[in-house]
Design an enzyme around this catalytic site. Sequence first.
Site, PDB file in Angstrom:
ATOM      1  N   CYS A   1     -30.622  32.804  77.820  1.00  0.00           N
ATOM      2  CA  CYS A   1     -31.447  33.743  77.057  1.00  0.00           C
ATOM      3  C   CYS A   1     -32.006  33.081  75.799  1.00  0.00           C
ATOM      4  CB  CYS A   1     -30.605  34.964  76.689  1.00  0.00           C
ATOM      5  SG  CYS A   1     -31.433  36.072  75.566  1.00  0.00           S
TER       6      CYS A   1
ATOM      7  N   CYS B   1     -31.931  35.314  72.592  1.00  0.00           N
ATOM      8  CA  CYS B   1     -30.602  35.502  72.008  1.00  0.00           C
ATOM      9  C   CYS B   1     -30.129  34.249  71.264  1.00  0.00           C
ATOM     10  CB  CYS B   1     -29.554  35.805  73.080  1.00  0.00           C
ATOM     11  SG  CYS B   1     -30.099  36.897  74.386  1.00  0.00           S
ATOM     12  N   ASP B   2     -30.428  33.076  71.805  1.00  0.00           N
ATOM     13  CA  ASP B   2     -29.734  31.877  71.329  1.00  0.00           C
ATOM     14  C   ASP B   2     -30.608  30.823  70.654  1.00  0.00           C
ATOM     15  OD1 ASP B   2     -27.420  33.017  72.288  1.00  0.00           O
ATOM     16  OD2 ASP B   2     -27.600  32.085  74.263  1.00  0.00           O
TER      17      ASP B   2
END
Length: 311
Positions: free
Chosen positions: A134, A137-138
Site C-alpha cells: 500500500c 499507507c507506507d
Amino acid sequence: MEKVYDVIIVGAGPAGLSAALYAGRAKLSTLVLEGTKVGGQIAITSEVDNYPGSMEDATGPSLTARMVDQAKRFGAEMVSDSVVGTDFKDKVKIVKGEKADYKGRSVIIATGANPRQIGCPGEKELTGKGVSYCATCDADFFEGLEIFVVGGGDTAVEEAIFLAKFARKVTIVHRRDELRAAKYLQEKVFEHPKIEIMWNSVIVDIKGDGLVESAVFHNRETGETTEIKADEDDGTFGIFVLVGYEPVTEVFKGCIDTDESGYIIADSRMRTNVEGVFAAGDVRVKTLRQVVTATADGAIAAVEAEKYLGE
Ligand code: NAP
C-alpha cells in the site's frame, strides 16, 4: 425478535457503499458488513483522478469517507464484522460473522479483491518492515530512500509516480519487456527523472534482520541473478508489491458460482446463481475493475434487490 434486514451488503468498498446508498434511498432496511477495512482498494489508493467529478486532490480515503457519510445519511447501518460463513438455502439468508449472525431477505456480495503476493522467501517475514502492498499507507516511511515497485500494471505505475514524491529513486521491477499499464501512465514514467525500469526481472528473495536489507533479482531473459544491498547510509529500502489482486470469495465457495480464478459469476443485473444473492464490484467476473464500474454495479445490485424483494 432478531432483525431480518431487507438487504445485507458484504463489503464496504465503492460497490458496497454505492449499493447501500441506493438501498437506503429505496427505504430498504440495509446492513453493511465492513470487514477489516472500509473503502476496499480505493482506501489504499493515493490519487483518484479518473472518477468523474472527483476533485483534483481527491484521495481514496477522502472519497471513501464521503461515500460512507452519504450511505449513512440514507439510513444504512454499518457494522464492523468479518464474514466467516453463509447459509443461503432459505428465503431468509444468513450471513455468519465472527461476532454474530445476520439475517437478510437479500444479500449483495461486494467483498472486492486483496493484493496478490509475489510468494518469494522473506516477503511474508518482512511485510511491514520494508515490504508493503500500500503506497498511500507506507510512502512516508521511505522519504529520501530507494524504492523498488514490483509490477507493470496501472497500480504499479500509478503508485510508482506517487512514491517518487517521497523516494530518492524508484525502480519498477517488471517481469516482461512491456508494461501492461495504460499508455498515458507509461508516458509519465518513461519521462520521470526519478523512475527507472528493470525489465524482464523478478524478485526471488528478500533478506533482512528486522528490516529489508537486500533483495535478489533474477533476469528472466539473461538468467542472471543479482543481489542488491541497501545503501550503507540508508540501511534499508522499500519493496512495494503491486502485482494485481485476488478475489475475496473464500467464504462463498461451494454455494456461489465462480470462474476458475475465484471471481463470482453474475449477469448484467448482478444476479448470481442463488436467487436473492447479488454480486457487485471487483469481486465479480468483469473486464474493467474501476471505482466507476464498481459504483455502477452497486447501484444496479441494489435496484435489482429491491425488485426481487417486491416480487
Ligand atoms: P493487473 O492489471 O492485473 O497487473 C498486474 C501486474 O503485475 C502485471 O504487470 C503483471 O505482469 C504483474 N504480475 C502479476 N503477478 C506477478 C508476479 N507473481 N510477479 C511479478 N509480477 C506479477 O493489476 P493492477 O495493476 O493492480 O490493476 C488491477 C485492475 O485495476 C486493472 O483492471 C487496472 O486497469 C485497474 N486499475 C486502474 C487504475 C486507473 O485507471 N487509474 C489504477 C489502478 C488499477 P504481466 O503484465 O506480465 O501480466
